[in-house]
Design an enzyme around this catalytic site. Structure first.
Site, mmCIF file in Angstrom:
data_model
loop_
_atom_site.group_PDB
_atom_site.id
_atom_site.type_symbol
_atom_site.label_atom_id
_atom_site.label_comp_id
_atom_site.label_asym_id
_atom_site.label_seq_id
_atom_site.Cartn_x
_atom_site.Cartn_y
_atom_site.Cartn_z
ATOM 1 C CG PHE A 180 -1.962 -1.088 1.161
ATOM 2 C CD1 PHE A 180 -3.070 -0.989 0.342
ATOM 3 C CD2 PHE A 180 -1.796 -2.242 1.913
ATOM 4 C CE1 PHE A 180 -4.014 -2.004 0.288
ATOM 5 C CE2 PHE A 180 -2.725 -3.267 1.877
ATOM 6 C CZ PHE A 180 -3.845 -3.151 1.056
ATOM 7 C CG ASN A 190 -14.712 -4.506 5.810
ATOM 8 O OD1 ASN A 190 -15.371 -4.751 6.809
ATOM 9 N ND2 ASN A 190 -14.295 -5.446 4.988
ATOM 10 C CB CYS A 197 -14.120 -2.253 0.760
ATOM 11 S SG CYS A 197 -15.006 -1.623 2.209
#
Length: 161
Positions: A59, A97, A130
């Site tokens: 990332f 998430n 997401c």
């Protein structure tokens, strides 16, 4: 954060060194690592080290992090936390998430960390990568840096301007 004496105990506060260990795991929040480290390095007298999982490196670019990166297998996190000197502050910034954040296990785990006396820098609500809309995004870098300054100030290590 651990004080490092550079001279005598009466040395000016700005000369005292405090060390911050940033741990980063394989979450999209790892994108913020280069900015977070740069902002922490702007705090006078602060030394920063980073321990990262290999998955986290997907990332961000390690070349964009202005400190040495230490890497280990994914279990580093539990080892570092279990070996942590509990008289020293430990701050944690959850990032996941929304479905993971809302799972009852997450509440138990965050509660356990807080029961140990560790300080949560809460996640925030927004549209996540997401596609979820809700809680789970890591706190903004400025919020994290401000909390680090606050903790340093509480330990007599940092005078906010």
């Amino acid at each position: 954060m651990e004080p490092r004496a550079t001279c005598s105990a009466a040395a000016p506060l700005v000369e005292r060194q405090f060390r911050v260990l940033v741990g980063v795991t394989g979450s999209v929040a790892a994108l913020k690592l280069p900015l977070l480290v740069s902002r922490l390095l702007d705090i006078p007298g602060l030394e920063v080290a980073v321990v990262t999982t290999e998955r986290a490196k997907h990332f961000y670019s390690p070349q964009d992090v202005p400190v040495t990166l230490y890497s280990d297998a994914d279990e580093w996190e539990t080892c570092v936390i279990r070996a942590w000197d509990r008289s020293k502050p430990l701050l944690f910034c959850p990032a996941m998430n929304t479905a993971m954040w809302e799972h009852p296990i997450t509440e138990q785990q965050v509660g356990q960390l807080k029961a140990f006396g560790y300080v949560e820098i809460p996640c925030v609500a927004k549209k996540l990568v997401c596609g979820d809309q809700g809680l789970g995004a890591m706190a903004e870098v400025g919020t994290i840096v401000d909390k680090v300054k606050e903790v340093l100030s509480q330990h007599g290590a940092f005078q906010q301007n």
